[in-house]
Design a protein around this motif. Structure first.
Motif, PDB file in Angstrom:
ATOM      1  N   GLU A  27      17.469 112.891  -4.814  1.00 20.69           N
ATOM      2  CA  GLU A  27      17.578 112.971  -3.362  1.00 20.69           C
ATOM      3  C   GLU A  27      17.267 114.382  -2.867  1.00 20.69           C
ATOM      4  OE1 GLU A  27      21.470 111.991  -2.009  1.00 20.69           O
ATOM      5  OE2 GLU A  27      20.845 111.688   0.056  1.00 20.69           O
ATOM      6  N   ARG A  29      15.621 116.666  -4.560  1.00 24.12           N
ATOM      7  CA  ARG A  29      14.222 117.007  -4.853  1.00 24.12           C
ATOM      8  C   ARG A  29      13.303 116.451  -3.759  1.00 24.12           C
ATOM      9  NH1 ARG A  29      13.116 114.313  -9.258  1.00 24.12           N
ATOM     10  NH2 ARG A  29      14.983 115.138 -10.246  1.00 24.12           N
ATOM     11  N   PHE A  30      13.614 115.245  -3.338  1.00 21.03           N
ATOM     12  CA  PHE A  30      12.836 114.607  -2.277  1.00 21.03           C
ATOM     13  C   PHE A  30      12.840 115.478  -1.015  1.00 21.03           C
ATOM     14  CE2 PHE A  30      12.781 111.881   1.527  1.00 21.03           C
ATOM     15  CZ  PHE A  30      11.551 111.254   1.359  1.00 21.03           C
ATOM     16  N   HIS A  31      14.024 115.950  -0.690  1.00 20.03           N
ATOM     17  CA  HIS A  31      14.171 116.786   0.498  1.00 20.03           C
ATOM     18  C   HIS A  31      13.317 118.048   0.379  1.00 20.03           C
ATOM     19  CE1 HIS A  31      16.822 118.115   3.966  1.00 20.03           C
ATOM     20  NE2 HIS A  31      16.119 119.208   3.702  1.00 20.03           N
ATOM     21  N   ASP A  33      10.721 118.570  -1.571  1.00 16.74           N
ATOM     22  CA  ASP A  33       9.294 118.252  -1.572  1.00 16.74           C
ATOM     23  C   ASP A  33       8.788 118.010  -0.148  1.00 16.74           C
ATOM     24  OD1 ASP A  33       9.302 118.569  -4.227  1.00 16.74           O
ATOM     25  OD2 ASP A  33       9.276 116.434  -4.764  1.00 16.74           O
ATOM     26  N   ARG A  34       9.602 117.329   0.659  1.00 16.96           N
ATOM     27  CA  ARG A  34       9.196 117.094   2.056  1.00 16.96           C
ATOM     28  C   ARG A  34       9.045 118.408   2.799  1.00 16.96           C
ATOM     29  NH1 ARG A  34       9.193 112.041   4.465  1.00 16.96           N
ATOM     30  NH2 ARG A  34       8.203 113.245   6.119  1.00 16.96           N
ATOM     31  N   GLN A  35       9.949 119.347   2.514  1.00 22.30           N
ATOM     32  CA  GLN A  35       9.889 120.656   3.166  1.00 22.30           C
ATOM     33  C   GLN A  35       8.598 121.369   2.769  1.00 22.30           C
ATOM     34  OE1 GLN A  35      12.563 121.978   5.249  1.00 22.30           O
ATOM     35  NE2 GLN A  35      10.830 123.282   5.809  1.00 22.30           N
ATOM     36  N   GLU A  38       5.684 119.873   4.470  1.00 26.39           N
ATOM     37  CA  GLU A  38       5.627 120.281   5.875  1.00 26.39           C
ATOM     38  C   GLU A  38       5.060 121.685   6.011  1.00 26.39           C
ATOM     39  OE1 GLU A  38       8.804 119.246   9.105  1.00 26.39           O
ATOM     40  OE2 GLU A  38       9.001 121.346   8.525  1.00 26.39           O
ATOM     41  N   ALA A  56      14.522 128.296   2.375  1.00 24.34           N
ATOM     42  CA  ALA A  56      15.244 127.543   3.397  1.00 24.34           C
ATOM     43  C   ALA A  56      16.304 126.649   2.745  1.00 24.34           C
ATOM     44  CB  ALA A  56      14.279 126.682   4.199  1.00 24.34           C
ATOM     45  N   PHE A  57      15.948 126.146   1.564  1.00 22.21           N
ATOM     46  CA  PHE A  57      16.812 125.186   0.906  1.00 22.21           C
ATOM     47  C   PHE A  57      18.088 125.842   0.366  1.00 22.21           C
ATOM     48  CE2 PHE A  57      17.832 122.041  -2.417  1.00 22.21           C
ATOM     49  CZ  PHE A  57      17.756 120.901  -1.644  1.00 22.21           C
ATOM     50  N   LEU A  62      23.971 125.238  -6.433  1.00 19.77           N
ATOM     51  CA  LEU A  62      25.163 125.335  -5.610  1.00 19.77           C
ATOM     52  C   LEU A  62      25.248 124.142  -4.660  1.00 19.77           C
ATOM     53  CD1 LEU A  62      27.591 127.025  -4.841  1.00 19.77           C
ATOM     54  CD2 LEU A  62      26.154 128.224  -3.192  1.00 19.77           C
ATOM     55  N   LEU A  63      24.085 123.820  -4.053  1.00 16.91           N
ATOM     56  CA  LEU A  63      24.024 122.716  -3.099  1.00 16.91           C
ATOM     57  C   LEU A  63      24.446 121.410  -3.794  1.00 16.91           C
ATOM     58  CD1 LEU A  63      23.330 121.645  -0.386  1.00 16.91           C
ATOM     59  CD2 LEU A  63      20.927 121.659  -0.991  1.00 16.91           C
TER      60      LEU A  63
END
Lengths: 886, 109
Positions: A27, A29-31, A33-35, A38, A56-57, A62-63
């Motif tokens: 999930e 990684r998907f986020h 990759d989308r960034q 973009e 940005a991520f 940690l996240l």
């Protein structure tokens, strides 16, 4: 519905964690990759897009952890992980782990054991009905605190019982058990057994029910009643094989028949564990003075307070009654006040200090152990600084590291504690075995409460050993640490300071323990070197008690005693033999009030009092008591012709300070009517109790024949114990129903009377030695660590021309500093602490300078030894090697 | 750490619930949608978004399933549960009440 859904969710997160973790990664990684996509669409290059997206991520690990933290069971999961890590960390250093667990086990074990003793002996309520209202009543002298707990006379008790309103019940008991001959039957040997007499109401008052049969009734407790006896459980099991038919059967006590009416329950034990028979007092004591002689202090009185009556009120009433008695009888040893003491306090008061001191010592030991382990853990953290800094830099949270550390400490204390509980159990068994003489020691059993205490101690240890290292974490210095440890550095003194404080604390506690142990040892040594006033080497003693029924007249008693001594003396290898109703070192037996015929009458309210043993003529030679003046008893001085007495220097000092005692007359009213005895000689003082100065003593001739019991003392050329059987055979030949008791050498008697002191001193010395070893290990550890930390610096110093001796001195001083601080602190603390053990000390001051000096010297020596090795090692560094190490 | 303040904690939940009440969405889209609708005023940090999504899921207000996204890749789509819809109504009502109250106070001065 929602609850149900949540439960399902919980179960799923519990059992499908791995899958959920993979999904979370996907999930995120998907986020990301989308960034990136973009960013690419906005015209960035592939690399730029990736970096911008990552920036940005934020920290992906940690996240991920933060998202996982929202899941259920997260606490459990991280705990399991920390447990795994903790086990692995401990497993990597097995030496450290073994030592730490061993230290913990000793500390926790001794604490739990002593706690069990404290609770069992001092705190647990007596095992009787409504024990808070049970008291023991003594007589007391309102003007002389020395006589604050005097045994009660039967006559006073008689008056109390009729006049008092504060108590529901009052029971009369002999002060302790005394020996009686239990005749053998069906092939059994006769045996001397301690019997205690009581009024019939004692057992109902205590709420004791018989295990078998019945206990006394008012009907049994009267002069004309049938003779009855109650057995303790222990005697019933041991001598009668727990045969229920014993109840109702007849046993012979001092050759007189008694009916066994009942068996006491197995838990019952009073006044001391040796008492195994109970008889009713008014049946046994046929002496007419029992209810009229106010000066014959032979009894203890137990009573139950009425509801709502306080100790103070009860004492006030008893004081008033006793003062009235005194007014009626203004002369003689009759007291004018009373003491009302809770029964538990009366039983265990005298040993309270010793037990609490030992308990405190185990507490200190455990604290030192914890400090030491904490110290070792701090050292390990220090050596893992770089790892910790890297983890912090990567976003590892402080809380997680705390948890990890706490889990590691908890593992140590759990391991140590588990082992410690075993140690505690063994220690309690050992203590009970060693100190069967302590009151209520039968009540000491490790139980649920001990376990709860043990677990609490374990948790506390885990917390202490965990928190101290946690405090040594320094956040906000990540960069500094990383930078610092990348090249050698001049010591981060913050962490070292903590360890030094811990060490100083450890050393000071050790000093306190050493000082207390030293004082007790010195006191014990003093006690052992006390001269009893008689020969103790190669002397065998035993006790004999002639049954009233068979030896009713003075002539019979004299004949037996005289014949016995003659036959014993005829044995080969016997140097001397004698008889005495009291032996040195066995404690106070009997004292009489008397007057001196030649002196003017005493003022009202005053009376003279001295110990009054009776001896045969040969006793003084047998025990090597020197004749100082006059003469000893003559064999011809017997029966009515024996109106002579021998006194001691303590007696002369007290009663004839300026006169010659020889030829004077002592008038003693405690025979069948007042008798006058002429003083014919003075013999050396002996001590009744090893810790007390010699008491004024009057020896009366045993050959008067009025005493029916005596100790036989035999001085031999060789091993005295070898004569135990031959002498017993002589006795058996003279009277088959007569048992011999208390077969002890004089050395054993001395050993027994110093048992408490030796026990306290030994235990405390062990604790002190352990603490000293721990402190030494601690010092060694800290200095070794310091030396490694400063390898680079020392290398430079040596390279620049520092002398090896200088380096040695530098390092030694560095290590000795906390020891010195600790020593000073510890000496100050000892000065305060040793006051509490004053009552345990014999002829030793709490601030004994020799002991304190020895403690300081020992500590410094151990500290110097502990510091020597690392300091020496540091001074031998090869500078080239040292500079290359990092 | 760039964590949102405590005030925003509950607010973020409301924003998420509201956003996915229209249609199932994946995390990226939720963040984007909130950003667009708020005219770039509200920037949802990933550090808050995913913990919030997982928390809401644990509470049973939203559910997740894997489905093909607009780019053809598999993504995790979140949608409201019945309980979540109720929660959304409650929180929305609460928010309206609260913001009206705050407005009153602020415009008073």
């Amino acid at each position: 519905m929602l609850r149900f859904h949540q439960l399902g969710m919980k179960l799923r997160t519990l059992f499908m964690r791995r899958k959920a973790g993979a999904q979370l990664d996907a999930e995120l990684r998907f986020h990301l990759d989308r960034q990136i996509e973009e960013n690419r669409a906005a015209g960035m290059s592939a690399d730029q897009a990736r970096y911008a997206a990552l920036r940005a991520f934020g920290n992906p690990a940690l996240l991920r952890d933060q998202a996982r933290a929202a899941w259920s069971w997260n606490g459990l999961e991280s705990l399991l992980r920390d447990l795994r890590i903790g086990m692995r960390t401990l497993g990597r250093a097995p030496g450290f782990t073994f030592i730490a667990i061993g230290i913990m086990a000793l500390g926790i074990g001794s604490n739990v054991a002593l706690f069990t003793v404290v609770r069992g002996v001092l705190l647990k309520p007596l095992p009787f009905k409504d024990p808070d209202r049970l008291v023991r009543i003594y007589e007391a002298d309102a003007h002389n605190p020395v006589h604050n707990r005097v045994a009660v006379s039967g006559a006073d008790f008689f008056d109390w019982q009729r006049q008092q309103h504060s108590f529901e019940q009052m029971a009369l008991l002999t002060t302790s058990g005394y020996d009686i001959n239990l005749s053998g039957s069906a092939g059994q040997l006769p045996e001397q057994i301690a019997v205690q007499q009581t009024s019939w109401n004692l057992f109902p008052m205590l709420g004791v029910q018989p295990a078998l049969g019945r206990l006394f009734t008012a009907g049994d407790d009267a002069a004309g009643a049938n003779a009855t006896v109650v057995l303790t459980w222990g005697l019933w099991e041991r001598r009668y094989g727990a045969d229920p038919h014993v109840v109702g059967s007849t046993v012979f006590l001092d050759t007189k028949p008694y009916t066994v009416i009942g068996i006491l329950p197995s838990w019952f034990s009073y006044s001391d564990p040796t008492v195994q028979l109970w008889t009713p007092v008014y049946h046994e004591e046929t002496w007419p003075g029992l209810t009229t002689a106010h000066g014959a202090h032979n009894f203890q009185v137990l009573a139950r307070l009425r509801p709502g009556v306080s100790l103070v009120q009860a004492k006030a009433e008893m004081d008033a009654i006793q003062a009235r008695i005194r007014k009626r009888f203004p002369t003689g040893p009759i007291f004018d006040a009373a003491a009302v003491v809770p029964m538990l306090e009366a039983q265990v008061g005298p040993i309270r200090t010793a037990i609490y001191v030992l308990f405190a010592a185990t507490g200190c030991l455990l604290f030192i152990a914890c400090l030491n382990i904490a110290n070792l853990l701090v050292a390990r953290i220090a050596s893992r600084r770089k790892e910790i800094a890297i983890r912090a830099a990567l976003g590892g949270s402080r809380a997680r590291r705390f948890q990890e550390q706490l889990v590691e400490s908890a593992l140590l204390s759990l391991g140590g504690g588990g082992l410690g509980l075993l140690v505690a159990w063994l220690t309690v068994q050992w203590l009970v075995h060693m100190r069967g003489d302590l009151p209520r020691v039968y009540a000491v059993h490790p139980d649920g409460i001990s376990l709860v205490f043990g677990v609490s101690v374990i948790l506390l240890c885990g917390l202490v050993t965990g928190l101290v290292p946690v405090l040594s974490f320094h956040d906000g210095q990540i960069l500094h640490t990383l930078w610092e440890s990348s090249r050698f550095h001049v010591g981060s003194h913050g962490k070292v300071r903590l360890r030094r404080v811990l060490l100083a604390l450890e050393v000071s506690l050790t000093v306190v323990l050493l000082a207390c142990a030293g004082l007790l040892l010195k006191s014990y040594q003093r006690l052992r070197s006390v001269d009893l006033g008689c020969v103790t080497k190669d002397v065998l003693t035993m006790s004999l008690d002639l049954p009233e029924a068979r030896y009713a007249t003075p002539v019979q008693r004299l004949a037996f005693f005289e014949q016995l001594v003659e036959r014993v003396r005829a044995l080969p290898g016997i140097e001397a033999a004698g008889l005495d109703t009291e032996l040195p070192g066995i404690g106070h037996q009997r004292d009489d009030a008397f007057t001196i015929q030649e002196n003017p009458p005493l003022p009202q309210g005053k009376f003279l009092d001295a110990s009054v043993p009776s001896t045969d003529p040969g006793l003084f030679q047998a025990l090597g008591i020197p004749l100082l003046r006059g003469r000893l008893f003559q064999p011809a001085e017997r029966l009515e012709d024996a109106e002579v007495a021998v006194v001691t220097p303590a007696f002369v000092h007290e009663f004839f300070p300026n006169a010659d005692p020889i030829g004077k007359h002592i008038v003693d009213g405690n025979f069948d009517g007042p008798h006058s005895f002429q003083i014919v000689g003075v013999v050396g003082d002996v001590r009744e109790s090893i810790g007390d100065p010699p008491r004024p003593t009057i020896y009366y001739p045993l050959y008067r024949g009025d005493m029916s019991f005596a100790f036989l003392a035999i001085r031999t050329h060789t091993d005295p114990l070898a004569y135990a059987v031959p002498v017993q055979k002589i006795v058996a030949k003279m009277d088959a129903d007569l048992a011999v008791g208390h077969i002890l050498t004089m050395e054993e008697i001395v050993g027994r009377s110093t048992l408490g002191a030796s026990f306290d001193a030994t235990l405390l010395s062990i604790f002190a030695a352990l603490s000293l070893a721990l402190a030494g290990v601690g010092l060694f550890g800290v200095l070794s660590y310091l030396a490694t930390q400063r390898t680079g610096e020392i290398g430079i110093r040596i390279a620049l021309g520092a002398q090896r001796e200088q380096v040695l001195r530098l390092m030694l001083l560095d290590g000795l500093q906390p020891a010195l601080f600790g020593l000073i602190l510890g000496l100050a603390a000892s000065a305060a602490a040793t006051r509490f053990i004053r009552s345990l000390l014999y002829e030793t001051q709490p601030l004994d300078p020799a002991v304190f000096a020895a403690v300081a010297a020992t500590l410094l020596l151990v500290a110097a030894l502990a510091c020597m090795a690392p300091a020496w090692h540091a001074s031998r560094l090869d500078p080239m090697q040292a500079l290359r190490t990092e | 750490m760039g964590k949102p303040s405590d005030l925003l904690q509950g607010t973020l939940d409301l924003l998420i619930l509201k956003t996915i009440s229209l249609e199932p969405m994946h995390g990226w889209a939720i963040a984007k949608r909130i950003q667009q609708v708020s005219r770039e005023v509200l920037q949802v940090q990933q550090g808050s978004l995913y913990p919030a999504l997982h928390r809401l899921e644990q509470q049973g207000w939203i559910k997740a399933r894997w489905a093909e996204s607009e780019t053809g890749r598999q993504a995790r789509f979140y949608s409201l549960t019945a309980a979540g819809r109720k929660q959304l109504e409650a929180e929305a009502a609460n928010w309206t009440r609260l913001s009206a109250a705050i407005n009153l106070v602020v415009s008073e001065a």
